[in-house]
Design a protein around this motif. Structure first.
Motif, short mmCIF file in Angstrom:
data_model
loop_
_atom_site.label_atom_id
_atom_site.label_comp_id
_atom_site.label_asym_id
_atom_site.label_seq_id
_atom_site.Cartn_x
_atom_site.Cartn_y
_atom_site.Cartn_z
N ALA A 44 1.20 -1.06 0.42
CA ALA A 44 0.09 0.49 -0.07
C ALA A 44 1.15 1.31 0.20
CB ALA A 44 -0.72 0.17 1.12
N HIS A 45 0.60 2.70 -0.88
CA HIS A 45 0.82 3.71 -0.34
C HIS A 45 -0.06 4.89 0.80
CE1 HIS A 45 4.00 2.32 -3.48
NE2 HIS A 45 2.67 1.96 -4.23
N ASP A 46 0.90 5.16 0.93
CA ASP A 46 0.34 6.51 1.61
C ASP A 46 -0.89 7.83 1.33
OD1 ASP A 46 1.73 5.32 4.03
OD2 ASP A 46 3.37 6.42 4.03
N GLU A 47 0.29 7.61 0.01
CA GLU A 47 -0.54 8.62 -1.25
C GLU A 47 -1.25 8.62 -1.82
OE1 GLU A 47 3.49 7.51 -2.81
OE2 GLU A 47 2.87 7.94 -0.52
N GLU A 48 -2.60 9.07 -2.37
CA GLU A 48 -3.35 7.88 -4.05
C GLU A 48 -2.36 8.53 -5.32
OE1 GLU A 48 -5.31 11.14 -5.41
OE2 GLU A 48 -7.16 9.75 -5.86
N GLU A 49 -2.61 7.05 -6.31
CA GLU A 49 -1.84 6.85 -6.73
C GLU A 49 -2.25 6.50 -8.09
OE1 GLU A 49 1.44 3.55 -7.51
OE2 GLU A 49 -0.48 2.84 -5.67
N PRO A 78 -6.75 4.23 -4.32
CA PRO A 78 -7.09 5.56 -3.10
C PRO A 78 -5.50 5.66 -1.93
CG PRO A 78 -9.29 4.50 -3.24
CD PRO A 78 -8.14 4.00 -4.10
N SER A 79 -5.14 6.53 -1.10
CA SER A 79 -3.88 5.82 -0.44
C SER A 79 -4.73 5.20 0.37
CB SER A 79 -3.75 7.49 0.77
OG SER A 79 -5.25 7.68 0.85
N GLY A 80 -3.53 4.28 1.14
CA GLY A 80 -3.88 3.15 2.18
C GLY A 80 -4.97 2.34 1.91
N CYS A 81 -4.72 1.65 0.62
CA CYS A 81 -5.30 0.16 -0.17
C CYS A 81 -4.39 -0.12 -0.97
CB CYS A 81 -6.69 1.04 -1.25
SG CYS A 81 -7.55 0.06 -2.56
N ARG A 99 2.42 8.41 -9.40
CA ARG A 99 1.63 8.87 -7.83
C ARG A 99 2.61 9.86 -7.78
NH1 ARG A 99 6.07 4.63 -4.85
NH2 ARG A 99 6.16 5.97 -4.50
N ALA A 101 2.24 12.32 -3.97
CA ALA A 101 1.48 12.97 -2.68
C ALA A 101 0.76 14.12 -2.97
CB ALA A 101 2.96 13.01 -1.82
#
Length: 105
Positions: A44-49, A78-81, A99, A101
């Protein structure tokens, strides 16, 4: 996550997919070449991708089920997905990946 199917009657190119992706307000992207049968482990990523496929087929596996991108398609994650991905065609797949932030909006 949201998928946008390629809306044009011409084959996508790296440039035309990047132009479509730019409409979503992301500030940066890069073009990656993914070999056939590529696999990326769950993450997962902290930012929307945002991701877009230039050629080939790539499937992203989410908790809600798989989402498959074909040439020209764009996916916003979405971020965190949490997702894992795999290029599943015999031909080389060149997804355009972006990507950011912070979006431009």
């Amino acid at each position: 996550m949201t998928v946008y199917k390629w809306p044009h009657n011409v084959e996508p190119t790296a440039e035309s997919v990047a132009a479509e992706m730019a409409r979503f307000g992301f500030r940066s992207y890069d073009l990656q070449t993914v070999p056939p049968w590529f696999f990326r482990s769950r993450h997962a990523h902290d930012e929307e991708e945002i991701r877009g496929a230039v050629t080939g087929v790539t499937t992203f596996h989410f908790d809600e089920g798989p989402v498959t991108l074909e040439a020209g398609d764009i996916l916003i994650i979405p971020s965190g997905c949490s997702t894992r991905s795999a290029a599943t065609t015999g031909a080389r797949s060149r997804p355009t990946r972006a990507r950011a932030a912070v979006s431009a909006t």
